[in-house]
Write an enzyme that holds these catalytic residues in place. Structure first.
Site, PDB file in Angstrom:
ATOM      1  N   ASP A  62       0.843  -1.201   0.000  1.00  0.00           N
ATOM      2  CA  ASP A  62       0.000   0.000   0.000  1.00  0.00           C
ATOM      3  C   ASP A  62       0.882   1.256   0.000  1.00  0.00           C
ATOM      4  O   ASP A  62       0.384   2.374  -0.098  1.00  0.00           O
ATOM      5  CB  ASP A  62      -1.014  -0.009   1.147  1.00  0.00           C
ATOM      6  CG  ASP A  62      -0.373   0.040   2.522  1.00  0.00           C
ATOM      7  OD1 ASP A  62       0.867  -0.087   2.611  1.00  0.00           O
ATOM      8  OD2 ASP A  62      -1.116   0.194   3.522  1.00  0.00           O
ATOM      9  N   SER A  63       2.211   1.060   0.041  1.00  0.00           N
ATOM     10  CA  SER A  63       3.127   2.172  -0.183  1.00  0.00           C
ATOM     11  C   SER A  63       2.874   2.797  -1.553  1.00  0.00           C
ATOM     12  O   SER A  63       3.332   3.906  -1.823  1.00  0.00           O
ATOM     13  CB  SER A  63       4.589   1.693  -0.091  1.00  0.00           C
ATOM     14  OG  SER A  63       4.785   0.528  -0.875  1.00  0.00           O
ATOM     15  N   ASP A 101      -1.221  -6.189  -0.381  1.00  0.00           N
ATOM     16  CA  ASP A 101      -1.245  -5.517   0.927  1.00  0.00           C
ATOM     17  C   ASP A 101      -2.654  -5.016   1.224  1.00  0.00           C
ATOM     18  O   ASP A 101      -3.206  -4.220   0.446  1.00  0.00           O
ATOM     19  CB  ASP A 101      -0.267  -4.327   0.838  1.00  0.00           C
ATOM     20  CG  ASP A 101       0.378  -3.995   2.153  1.00  0.00           C
ATOM     21  OD1 ASP A 101       0.106  -4.681   3.155  1.00  0.00           O
ATOM     22  OD2 ASP A 101       1.168  -3.032   2.174  1.00  0.00           O
ATOM     23  N   LYS A 131      -1.170  -9.433   2.920  1.00  0.00           N
ATOM     24  CA  LYS A 131      -0.437  -8.977   4.119  1.00  0.00           C
ATOM     25  C   LYS A 131      -1.330  -8.014   4.878  1.00  0.00           C
ATOM     26  O   LYS A 131      -2.024  -7.209   4.257  1.00  0.00           O
ATOM     27  CB  LYS A 131       0.862  -8.276   3.701  1.00  0.00           C
ATOM     28  CG  LYS A 131       1.602  -7.614   4.872  1.00  0.00           C
ATOM     29  CD  LYS A 131       2.991  -7.160   4.490  1.00  0.00           C
ATOM     30  CE  LYS A 131       3.060  -5.779   3.909  1.00  0.00           C
ATOM     31  NZ  LYS A 131       2.500  -4.703   4.752  1.00  0.00           N
ATOM     32  N   GLU A 200       9.260  -4.125  10.578  1.00  0.00           N
ATOM     33  CA  GLU A 200       9.697  -2.826  10.022  1.00  0.00           C
ATOM     34  C   GLU A 200      10.204  -1.883  11.105  1.00  0.00           C
ATOM     35  O   GLU A 200       9.545  -1.690  12.148  1.00  0.00           O
ATOM     36  CB  GLU A 200       8.517  -2.176   9.273  1.00  0.00           C
ATOM     37  CG  GLU A 200       8.871  -0.810   8.699  1.00  0.00           C
ATOM     38  CD  GLU A 200       7.897  -0.291   7.653  1.00  0.00           C
ATOM     39  OE1 GLU A 200       6.974  -1.033   7.247  1.00  0.00           O
ATOM     40  OE2 GLU A 200       8.066   0.876   7.244  1.00  0.00           O
TER      41      GLU A 200
END
Ligand code: KIV
Length: 306
Positions: A62-63, A101, A131, A200
């Site tokens: 989703d970045s 995502d 994810k 992360e």
């Protein structure tokens, strides 16, 4: 002898087995002590290149909200955004395991929404797995997804969908207490059925301890070298995104200036009338051209009306 894809048309790297990567193979890689290379991609062109480079996993992160759509965070990204980009990636990537995502709001509203949205990734976008971000708070949802037959990758530490709660993109699990929660979360996600977990932006020592306590692979991004694999955002790795550069985002190429230079040259050639040249234009038979010129030199005869 496994089927091989040729060393890249764009690079001379070693030939990578062309067989599709599966979820059990990713888990097996940890058992074999083989590191997992994961990269994001968001469109067909880059999906082909990332796949050709032999990544084990491609994450349609989703970045994309930040690097493709220009939002300041990942929060505004919708399921429709994700499905459209994920479908493009699956049309380009043939070998890597594909992970979609789950965007903010697609799984927090309940088990049924989570299953419905995750199912879209598999049915409409050709993803192999999904994810979702979070620890103990998403354990029940994760279990429900896994029980529905959907492979799930976890994501703990700096979970960008919670950036407002964190007060920015900050390193997490720095205190012993917070680190303990993170490690417990990893164990709980493994028990809920996750096949791997992204960790992360946490101290490297915390990622090592978490990695030792689960049998599924951990994939680090800002988690140090002790994780079972690594992931980067494609645009960070290739120097295509200048707005925000986290410490962990190693740049493997600086394509931004190369792209600008190529486009400047194109603009100059258009303005100077040197593009397109004969090589990039279509020709016509000399006899047809002469016939056309003769026809154009005569007044057009009115069409006969019968
Ligand atoms: O959205 C994304 O690209 C991610 C990676 C940073 C793990 O979640």
């Amino acid at each position: 002898m496994p089927e091989q894809q040729p060393a890249g048309a764009y690079g001379g790297g070693p030939a990578i087995p062309a067989k599709k990567v599966t979820v059990p193979e990713i888990v097996q890689m940890k058992r074999d002590g083989r590191k997992i290379a994961m990269m994001t991609a968001y469109d067909v062109a880059f999906a082909r290149l990332v796949d050709q480079a032999g990544m084990d996993i491609i994450l349609v992160g989703d970045s994309l909200g930040m690097v493709m759509l220009g939002y300041p965070t990942t929060v505004p990204v919708t399921m429709d955004d994700m499905v459209r980009h994920a479908a493009a990636v699956s049309r380009g990537a043939k070998r890597a395991l594909l992970v979609g995502d789950m965007p903010f709001g697609s799984y927090q509203t309940g088990r049924d929404d989570a299953i419905r949205n995750a199912t879209r990734f598999l049915k409409e976008a050709g993803m192999d797995a999904v994810k979702l971000e979070g620890g103990h708070e998403v354990v029940e949802t994760t279990r429900a997804l896994v029980e529905s037959g959907i492979a799930v990758m976890g994501h703990v530490g700096l979970t960008p969908q919670r950036v407002a709660q964190f007060g920015g993109f900050k390193v997490q699990a720095k205190s012993a207490e917070a680190a303990r929660v993170l490690i417990d979360d990893c164990v709980a996600l493994e028990q809920a059925g996750c096949f791997s977990i992204v960790i992360e932006s946490v101290p490297a020592a915390v990622a090592v301890l978490a990695t030792e306590r689960v049998r599924i692979p951990t994939i680090g991004i800002g988690g140090g070298v002790g994780c079972d694999g690594q992931v980067l955002v494609l645009h960070d790795a290739l120097g295509l995104f200048g707005e925000f550069k986290p410490k962990f985002a190693k740049r493997y190429a600086d394509l931004g200036p190369i792209v600008v230079e190529a486009l400047e040259r194109y603009g100059r050639e258009v303005r100077d009338g040197v593009f397109p040249d004969d090589e990039h234009s279509f020709s016509m038979k000399e006899s047809e051209r002469a016939e056309l010129e003769r026809a154009l030199s005569e007044p057009r005869r009115p069409k006969k009306v019968v």
